[in-house]
Enzyme design. Structure first.
Site, mmCIF file in Angstrom:
data_model
loop_
_atom_site.group_PDB
_atom_site.id
_atom_site.type_symbol
_atom_site.label_atom_id
_atom_site.label_comp_id
_atom_site.label_asym_id
_atom_site.label_seq_id
_atom_site.Cartn_x
_atom_site.Cartn_y
_atom_site.Cartn_z
ATOM 1 N N GLU A 1 -50.083 -50.918 42.894
ATOM 2 C CA GLU A 1 -48.714 -50.759 42.334
ATOM 3 C C GLU A 1 -47.795 -51.862 43.835
ATOM 4 O OE1 GLU A 1 -46.774 -47.653 40.623
ATOM 5 O OE2 GLU A 1 -48.559 -46.941 39.765
ATOM 6 N N CYS B 1 -43.340 -36.229 36.189
ATOM 7 C CA CYS B 1 -42.457 -35.446 37.205
ATOM 8 C C CYS B 1 -42.246 -34.382 36.608
ATOM 9 C CB CYS B 1 -42.139 -36.720 37.310
ATOM 10 S SG CYS B 1 -42.503 -37.942 38.065
ATOM 11 N N GLU C 1 -46.554 -32.351 38.566
ATOM 12 C CA GLU C 1 -46.015 -31.924 40.313
ATOM 13 C C GLU C 1 -46.089 -30.150 40.401
ATOM 14 O OE1 GLU C 1 -41.777 -33.278 40.725
ATOM 15 O OE2 GLU C 1 -43.263 -34.794 40.721
ATOM 16 N N HIS D 1 -42.454 -35.207 48.651
ATOM 17 C CA HIS D 1 -41.833 -35.589 47.925
ATOM 18 C C HIS D 1 -40.865 -35.396 50.059
ATOM 19 C CE1 HIS D 1 -41.659 -34.784 44.234
ATOM 20 N NE2 HIS D 1 -41.270 -35.919 43.998
ATOM 21 N N CYS E 1 -47.014 -36.502 43.190
ATOM 22 C CA CYS E 1 -47.056 -37.850 42.995
ATOM 23 C C CYS E 1 -46.734 -38.704 43.087
ATOM 24 C CB CYS E 1 -44.841 -37.801 42.690
ATOM 25 S SG CYS E 1 -44.087 -38.649 41.428
#
Ligand code: GLN
Ligand code: ZN
Length: 758
Positions: free
Chosen positions: A487, A646, A668, A697, A729
């Site tokens: 991406e 998520c 998640e 994260h 994620c």
């Protein structure tokens, strides 16, 4: 202009040029002193009061301003400081709670109802003792008085403060009621000393949720008490985003001065008008939209106002914004590049003030001034243009939506998965990632240069392909089994598709505060949606051509595209979502025809769109599931459809997730071990699941051992045939130095587990 006939719940504070963001970030990186932050803050408060005063608003809010978050301010006001911050000096305390420091983790942050604003979650404990600190409120009050405006004081109410708090031991937060309420009483008393006559706006948005009787039973007690502390205090209790009929019935029997209700997102509030009419309460009627960017249709809104004024006495009535204007951008003034026809349909916070003034004049004055007549005429024209513009109304799209017959893909899951497993040939515990790889400064720079014309298309494509090559090479090297292109071409998962869809608009300066100093600039859907050209096919098929492994195509789903945009208000959300679904459906078909065998349709924001009231959930779920299914309805049986969400908490919505009928879902759950996965086993969920084996994260690199343990714990819940192994994620916010070793460890962990179960 008659006095006290209009009302603004609150005003955005980040600054029309994001001045507050900028100065905060300078201060945090130690490039300016705190007095500079204070200077900018005061300048902004004064500017915002001036905007409101000049638009004829009678009462200016104070304490709607915050250096970080209003809930955090309330935590300080009540002295509800968690233990780990207690030893800090006043100077360090505030931002340490918000952002953490070297010794203490930051307080949790979460979404403010169903908006994209995030507040700091109070952490309470039965051992706490609270004490008042009214410094901020008193100072701001004085600042406003010195500036020469009439003031009301905004605070978050005790029931909402408690209702949104968390207790460390998981117990009932309302057990702290008897400790918190006295501090509120003291606060009101202190405020009463400031002036002869003071309006205190107490926000209680918690009242728009389905409340249990326990909370409702506290309501009368609370407002009987707070309204009678001093005779010079007038309490305006304000709710928003939904209706609060149960609470209204109780509140009309307390000595509050006014009640604020949202008549746009809580039309059911009209059912309460009779009892308000019989009471002595003022009604702050929320009729100017604080959550959307469309120019108000003054004629239609006047009809709404008249229907309210048919029941309640005009003497009781004040016209208000539906909620704080915090949730919309500042002013159209800086939208210089926007198509003027489209711009003429919009209205941001500053423009909403003028709408409020015009509606107030229309409702309460005998005659309009010449200027107002002119404004009214312009408003009519703008709305007529919206009703007829070919930029909005696309016959072909409407006909297609009406004639749609294929609502889901062919074959039931059991049949499809058999074909897919055979053709795709992947192993149990197959490894993959969620789509994005690190967004390097080079990639960002290339996108930026391409956008502003400094980089030509051929060179831009070369840059992106270069990134994809590296990304594919790494995935092959480390032994991942289902690959992604990474991406690099996407700045944002909604904006990327929005930019390529007809009917989508973008602003230059439409920033809305998301949390702290962070802002987002949501795109907006103004017209019928169609897809002139394929959007992702070139990138995915290039990536596929670079590998023999399976390359997963990557799309954003219709519900997420909708939930992260401002949406046209002349059509049901579900109807808009259906149009987007058809565009995505075409993209899915183009991808599979280009040789892409797995396609992930991300629904990261599926849960965000849930209505606040339970009674409204079924209708949301109905169209949200319908449109996800339409979006993938073109997929052939052998094309495997993935989705990603998520979240980790699926307990309440597991049947809905199941009904979406994706062949594979990644979620998640990394931070909760296997606990939250259990619901999938409990309901005998059939489709495949990738629960996320590590938390992306955090910059931490997970070890092989811990991921082995994690995979083993997942295997206690679901069989190996049903499990995918992936991070929890996308990886775009991480650095390559973090991503590479993490994924190498993940693949290694899978090898070890496969060996032990073979
Ligand atoms: N495919 C997206 C990515 O990997 C999904 C992002 C998200 O879940 N928010 O970045
Ligand atoms: Zn995600």
């Amino acid at each position: 202009m008659s006095k006290n006939k209009n009302y603004v719940v609150g005003f955005p504070r980040i600054g029309e040029q994001r001045e507050l963001k900028k100065v905060l970030e300078l201060f945090w990186s130690k490039k300016c002193a705190f007095c500079e932050v204070e200077r900018v803050a005061l300048e902004l408060k004064q500017r915002h009061w001036a905007y409101q005063r000049d638009a004829g608003v009678d009462l200016m809010s104070i304490n709607d301003f915050s250096l970080y978050d209003n809930m955090l301010d309330m935590i300080v006001t009540l002295g509800a400081i968690p233990k780990r911050f207690e030893t800090l000096t006043d100077e360090e305390l505030y931002f340490s709670m918000a952002r953490g420091n070297k010794d203490a983790t930051a307080m949790e942050m979460t979404k403010w109802f169903n908006t994209n604003y995030h507040y700091i979650v109070p952490e309470l404990s039965l051992e706490d003792s609270y004490s008042l600190n009214a410094t901020k409120i008193i100072n701001e009050y004085k600042e406003a008085k010195e500036f020469g405006v009439n003031v009301k004081i905004n605070i978050i109410g005790p029931l909402t403060f408690l209702g949104l708090a968390k207790r460390q031991d998981g117990g009932d937060v309302y057990e702290l009621y008897s400790k918190i309420l006295p501090v509120y009483e003291e606060l009101i008393e202190k405020i009463s000393l400031l002036d002869n006559d003071i309006v205190v706006q107490i926000d209680e948005p918690i009242l728009v949720k389905d409340l249990d009787t326990k909370v409702l039973s506290l309501l009368k007690r609370t407002y009987d008490k707070l309204s009678t502390i001093s005779s010079n205090i007038k309490i305006a209790l304000v709710t928003y985003f939904e209706h609060s009929n149960e609470a209204t019935k109780i509140l009309v029997n307390t000595p509050i001065w006014a009640l604020g209700l949202d008549f746009l997102y809580g039309v059911e509030n009209k059912e309460s008008l009779e009892i308000i009419a019989k009471s002595d309460k003022k009604l702050l009627a929320g009729v100017v939209d604080g959550r959307n960017i469309w120019k108000c249709d003054v004629e239609a809104t006047s009809t709404l106002i008249n229907s309210i004024a048919d029941v309640v006495n005009k003497e009781q009535l004040l016209l208000s914004t539906s909620c704080s204007l915090l949730h919309i951008p500042f002013t159209l003034k800086y939208e210089e590049k926007m198509d003027s026809e489209i711009k003429n349909w919009l209205s941001y916070a500053v423009e909403k003030l003028d709408e409020l003034a015009l509606l107030t004049a229309l409702t309460f004055e005998e005659d309009l001034s010449c200027e107002q007549e002119e404004l009214l005429k312009e408003n009519k024209q703008a709305n007529e243009s919206r009703n007829t513009s070919t930029l909005i109304h696309d016959k072909a799209v409407q006909t297609r939506v009406q004639e749609i017959t294929k609502l889901s893909r062919d074959g039931i899951y059991e049949e499809r998965i058999k074909i897919q497993k055979k053709q795709l040939g992947y192993k149990d515990l197959v490894t993959t990632t969620i789509g994005s790889f690190p967004q390097t400064p080079a990639v960002r720079a290339a996108r930026r240069s391409f956008k502003n014309g400094e980089l030509n298309k051929a060179d831009y494509i070369k840059e992106m392909k270069n990134y994809i090559d590296g990304c594919v090479a790494f995935q092959e090297e480390c032994g991942l089994e289902v690959l992604v292109h990474g991406e690099p071409e996407r700045n944002d998962m909604v904006e990327y598709f929005g930019e390529q869809l007809k009917g989508y608009g973008f602003s230059e300066n439409g920033w809305v505060q998301s949390y702290g100093s962070r802002c987002v600039k949501p795109p907006f859907i103004y017209g019928d949606i169609s897809r002139p050209d394929p959007m992702s096919v070139a990138w995915s098929s290039y990536a596929q051509s670079q590998t023999d492994k399976i390359m997963k195509g990557m799309l954003t789903g219709p519900v997420t595209i909708l939930n992260w945009s401002f949406v046209r208000d002349d059509m049901d959300r579900g109807d808009v979502s259906k149009q987007i679904a058809l565009a995505i459906c075409d993209e899915v078909d183009d991808l599979q025809n280009a040789g892409i065998k797995m396609i992930q349709v991300d629904e990261a924001a599926f849960k965000e769109g849930y209505p606040l009231r339970e009674s409204k959930i079924p209708s949301y779920e109905r169209w949200a599931v319908r449109d996800f299914k339409i979006a993938v309805s073109s997929a052939r049986m052998e094309t495997q459809i993935h989705t990603h969400m998520c979240y980790s908490e699926f307990n309440d919505i597991i049947r809905t997730i199941e009904a979406m009928d994706a062949d594979v879902i990644s979620i998640e759950t990394a931070r909760s071990g296997n606990e939250l996965l259990k619901i999938f086993a409990k309901v005998s969920y059939k489709q495949e699941v990738g629960p996320g084996v590590y938390d992306i994260h955090s910059p931490r690199i997970p070890t092989v051992e811990e991921m082995v343990t994690q995979i083993e714990s997942l295997l206690e819940v679901l069989p190996k045939e049903q499990l995918w192994i992936n991070p929890d994620c996308g990886l775009k916010t991480r650095k390559w130095e973090e991503v590479k070793p993490s994924l190498i460890n993940m693949v290694e962990a899978v090898k070890i587990v496969r060996a032990t179960i073979a």
